[in-house]
Design a protein around this motif. Structure first.
Motif, mmCIF file in Angstrom:
data_model
loop_
_atom_site.group_PDB
_atom_site.id
_atom_site.type_symbol
_atom_site.label_atom_id
_atom_site.label_comp_id
_atom_site.label_asym_id
_atom_site.label_seq_id
_atom_site.Cartn_x
_atom_site.Cartn_y
_atom_site.Cartn_z
ATOM 1 N N LEU A 193 0.834 -1.197 0.000
ATOM 2 C CA LEU A 193 0.000 0.000 0.000
ATOM 3 C C LEU A 193 0.876 1.257 0.000
ATOM 4 O O LEU A 193 0.535 2.257 -0.658
ATOM 5 N N ALA A 194 1.988 1.215 0.706
ATOM 6 C CA ALA A 194 2.916 2.344 0.674
ATOM 7 C C ALA A 194 3.430 2.573 -0.744
ATOM 8 O O ALA A 194 3.547 3.728 -1.202
ATOM 9 N N ASP A 195 3.719 1.509 -1.473
ATOM 10 C CA ASP A 195 4.157 1.650 -2.861
ATOM 11 C C ASP A 195 3.048 2.253 -3.731
ATOM 12 O O ASP A 195 3.312 3.067 -4.623
ATOM 13 N N THR A 196 1.804 1.843 -3.478
ATOM 14 C CA THR A 196 0.676 2.404 -4.235
ATOM 15 C C THR A 196 0.566 3.905 -3.999
ATOM 16 O O THR A 196 0.418 4.692 -4.943
ATOM 17 N N TYR A 197 0.628 4.308 -2.750
ATOM 18 C CA TYR A 197 0.569 5.736 -2.436
ATOM 19 C C TYR A 197 1.783 6.477 -3.003
ATOM 20 O O TYR A 197 1.663 7.610 -3.480
ATOM 21 N N GLY A 198 2.938 5.821 -2.942
ATOM 22 C CA GLY A 198 4.135 6.445 -3.489
ATOM 23 C C GLY A 198 4.024 6.657 -4.993
ATOM 24 O O GLY A 198 4.403 7.711 -5.526
ATOM 25 N N ARG A 199 3.484 5.670 -5.699
ATOM 26 C CA ARG A 199 3.308 5.810 -7.148
ATOM 27 C C ARG A 199 2.258 6.875 -7.461
ATOM 28 O O ARG A 199 2.422 7.661 -8.399
ATOM 29 N N LEU A 200 1.188 6.913 -6.673
ATOM 30 C CA LEU A 200 0.172 7.942 -6.874
ATOM 31 C C LEU A 200 0.779 9.332 -6.727
ATOM 32 O O LEU A 200 0.524 10.230 -7.556
ATOM 33 N N LEU A 201 1.598 9.511 -5.717
ATOM 34 C CA LEU A 201 2.249 10.793 -5.489
ATOM 35 C C LEU A 201 3.228 11.132 -6.615
ATOM 36 O O LEU A 201 3.281 12.281 -7.090
ATOM 37 N N LEU A 219 -6.141 11.963 -9.492
ATOM 38 C CA LEU A 219 -7.470 11.416 -9.798
ATOM 39 C C LEU A 219 -7.437 10.546 -11.047
ATOM 40 O O LEU A 219 -8.045 9.473 -11.092
ATOM 41 N N ARG A 220 -6.715 10.990 -12.085
ATOM 42 C CA ARG A 220 -6.612 10.185 -13.312
ATOM 43 C C ARG A 220 -5.886 8.879 -13.046
ATOM 44 O O ARG A 220 -6.289 7.815 -13.542
ATOM 45 N N ALA A 221 -4.834 8.928 -12.264
ATOM 46 C CA ALA A 221 -4.086 7.700 -11.974
ATOM 47 C C ALA A 221 -4.947 6.694 -11.232
ATOM 48 O O ALA A 221 -4.858 5.486 -11.460
ATOM 49 N N TRP A 222 -5.811 7.186 -10.361
ATOM 50 C CA TRP A 222 -6.649 6.301 -9.559
ATOM 51 C C TRP A 222 -7.791 5.712 -10.385
ATOM 52 O O TRP A 222 -8.028 4.510 -10.358
ATOM 53 N N TYR A 223 -8.480 6.560 -11.136
ATOM 54 C CA TYR A 223 -9.698 6.129 -11.805
ATOM 55 C C TYR A 223 -9.529 5.771 -13.278
ATOM 56 O O TYR A 223 -10.405 5.096 -13.844
ATOM 57 N N SER A 224 -8.447 6.193 -13.879
ATOM 58 C CA SER A 224 -8.234 5.906 -15.307
ATOM 59 C C SER A 224 -6.874 5.301 -15.581
ATOM 60 O O SER A 224 -6.552 5.033 -16.742
#
Length: 614
Positions: A193-201, A219-224
């Motif tokens: 999960l830390a990697d997911t948040y890190g990639r989102l950032l 938002l685009r990274a999360w939903y698209s």
């Protein structure tokens, strides 16, 4: 000199900023943001993202959140709806082909579009002042470096450990390090999960230096982008759910790409100089307004703590929730204006009798005949969990449950080993007058298998839809389930003065009513109103599978006097005594617009919620 009422903690008072939440680490993260110059919306976002890490059995990134807020520039309260819809492929016919008459409460079938992260990113973009990194660093740090694991999390993992090992290996890999249930207080890490948040950032910051541009990219990274793609890949796999069978998920990347959180007006009711605001009837929120309107129609309230007060409030709740079952849903034709009309509520209040009612009695607004789900007339929908009013064996700690369920920590565990998650809550007010109430939930670690690429699981909120056509809460592709999540905000003379709420599923708007009556009608301060002995009815049909009700059982904290308990039994209530400090996890903040004085309070029950401020 009048002696102050004893409370478990002081009501906090100050002028700078106040935050209350269901976990002290989230409260601390939000207060840190306020101290760094952030506003209430920056602080709420930091607290919420932290709750995804420290209360994963109560909420997660795959869950949802409705919120009500008012800004210093525009004090008219608004709703930000962070509840995603059911997938396009989720039809009544599909579930019928699977041989199901209820949507299961676990696995992949009940997944909706994850709404929580999108809602917080939207709030931060539109009304916050901080960059994503400024609010995400708290959660990212607790996920990567570790956080002391709360006892409730451990209890939940323990109840599902065997099931994880046999059926959900990805969840076992994340929550059972070394194949064992972790110990309370151990430093627990969530590296995926830390990697997911890190990639989102990283994807957000790669879009450029501007705050709004970064949040749009997130938002685009999360939903698209990568999150939606990983969700779809995982949903193509068949996993076992509480039916005992293997089912694939229905959620796709296209479902996620086609949705974004949106703003809506509140539904409101004037009450004794205040206006109480709730989200619309796609939530259960308006039942709080209906209860207040009926109580007003019945005149002066009986004294606090009396059997007459408990009886009246309980019977009013039964009527309001019966209307929820017949009329509420994510549909444009819900007659919400008529359901809140003074004349209608006066007529409904007249049904409150001298004895407890076991009937489910919805009203007929504008002469429209109510229709209840057919399931509620079947024997399967009735659970006699309160047979022994002196025993805690059937009704422990007063949660929502069907036959044979018990509560361990914050989690409801059924006799078949399935679990029902709970919820979180956040309230924040700042020195400028911004105020927010939010109720994050869903994506519980025990509700659905962990997605190995992302480190979190999907929510199961679609279980609140009926597999019977023609009802306001019927399953419909692209519609939102009628959820129990129910933040609250009250205003006076057009200015926000109170934000409050609680976890607790169907009980949320019963417990919130107790707080509000204590504060607004009885003159208690926020902490005293939260500390006061609580109760709730489970005559209300549960919104969670297996959708049962117990028609006469009243769950009540044992701090009530024996005389009050005896009188309630004489009035026909099957009283089930709960532990002295067990019902509700309320929190609240307030602001006096005339003086600027801010206040906050949080629930001592569960020994985890905290308020902070100065």
């Amino acid at each position: 000199m009048t002696q102050p009422t004893f409370t478990t903690r002081p009501e906090l008072r100050g002028t700078f900023g106040m935050i209350a939440s269901t976990h002290y680490l989230a409260t601390a993260a939000g207060m840190s943001v306020l101290e760094r110059g952030g506003n209430a919306f920056d602080a709420a976002t930091a607290a919420a993202l932290t709750l995804h890490i420290v209360e994963p059995h109560l909420n997660g990134p795959g869950g949802e959140v409705p919120m009500i807020f008012a800004t210093a520039a525009d004090p008219i309260p608004r709703v930000l709806a962070g509840q995603g819809p059911v997938p396009a492929a989720a039809t009544i016919e599909h579930f019928g082909d699977l041989g199901l008459d209820l949507i299961p409460g676990t696995g992949l079938l009940p997944a909706t579009v994850p709404g929580a992260v999108g809602a917080w990113l939207t709030l931060l973009r539109d009304h916050g002042t901080f960059h994503l990194r400024d609010v995400l660093d708290y959660a990212l740090g607790y996920a990567a470096a570790g956080h002391p694991l709360a006892p409730g999390v451990v209890n939940t993992i323990g109840t599902v450990a065997e099931y994880f090992g046999e059926n959900w290996p990805t969840s076992a890999a994340q929550w059972l390090p070394g194949g064992r249930v972790p110990q309370p207080g151990v430093l627990f890490r969530l590296p995926v999960l830390a990697d997911t948040y890190g990639r989102l950032l990283a994807e957000a910051e790669a879009a450029g230096p501007r705050r709004e541009v970064q949040l749009d990219a997130a938002l685009r990274a999360w939903y698209s982008g990568f999150v939606a793609e990983a969700v779809e890949r995982f949903c193509r796999e068949a996993v076992r759910d509480e039916t005992g069978r293997l089912h694939r998920g229905l959620l796709t990347a296209a479902d996620m790409d086609g949705w974004r959180p949106g703003y809506e007006p509140t539904v409101s009711l004037p009450w004794r100089g205040l206006t109480v605001h709730k989200a619309g009837p796609w939530t259960q929120g308006p039942v709080l307004l209906q209860q207040l309107g009926m109580l007003d129609a019945l005149g002066e309230l009986p004294p606090p703590g009396s059997a007459a007060r408990v009886h009246r409030v309980t019977e009013v709740a039964k009527l309001a929730f019966a209307d929820r079952e017949a009329w509420y849903g994510d549909r444009p034709d819900v007659p919400i204006g008529r359901l809140l009309a003074p004349g209608y509520l006066h007529d409904r209040a007249a049904l409150v009798g001298e004895r407890a009612s076991a009937e489910l009695r919805p009203g007929a607004p504008d002469g429209r005949l109510p229709r209840l789900p057919g399931y509620l007339s079947s024997p399967r929908s009735v659970a006699r969990t309160g047979e022994s009013s002196d025993s805690m064996s059937a009704v422990e700690r007063g949660g929502i449950r069907g036959s044979g369920e018990r509560r361990i920590g914050d989690t409801l565990v059924a006799s078949d080993g399935t679990t029902r998650g709970d919820t979180c809550h956040i309230d924040v007010v700042d020195r400028w007058g911004n105020m927010i109430s939010a109720t994050p939930s869903g994506g519980w670690l025990q509700s659905s298998p962990t997605i190995p690429e992302l480190g979190f699981c999907l929510g199961t909120r679609a279980q609140m839809c009926w597999l019977e056509a023609g009802l306001p809460a019927s399953l419909a592709p692209g519609a939102r389930p009628r959820i129990t999540l129910s933040p609250s905000l009250a205003s006076r003379d057009g200015q926000p003065v109170l934000a409050f709420g609680t976890p607790g599923g169907d009980q949320q708007d019963q417990w919130q009513l107790l707080l509000f009556l204590g504060w607004a009608a009885d003159g208690l301060d926020l902490q005293a109103a939260i500390d006061a002995p609580a109760w709730h009815s489970i005559a209300i049909p549960s919104s969670f599978a297996p959708r049962q009700r117990d028609p006469l059982t009243l769950v009540i904290e044992s701090r009530f006097s024996p005389g009050t308990i005896d009188e309630l039994r004489k009035l026909g209530h099957d009283t089930a005594l709960s532990e002295p400090w067990s019902l509700g996890r309320l929190s609240a903040v307030s602001r006096d617009p005339d003086t600027g004085v801010l206040r906050a309070a949080a629930n001592p029950r569960g020994m985890q919620g905290y308020a902070a401020g100065r």
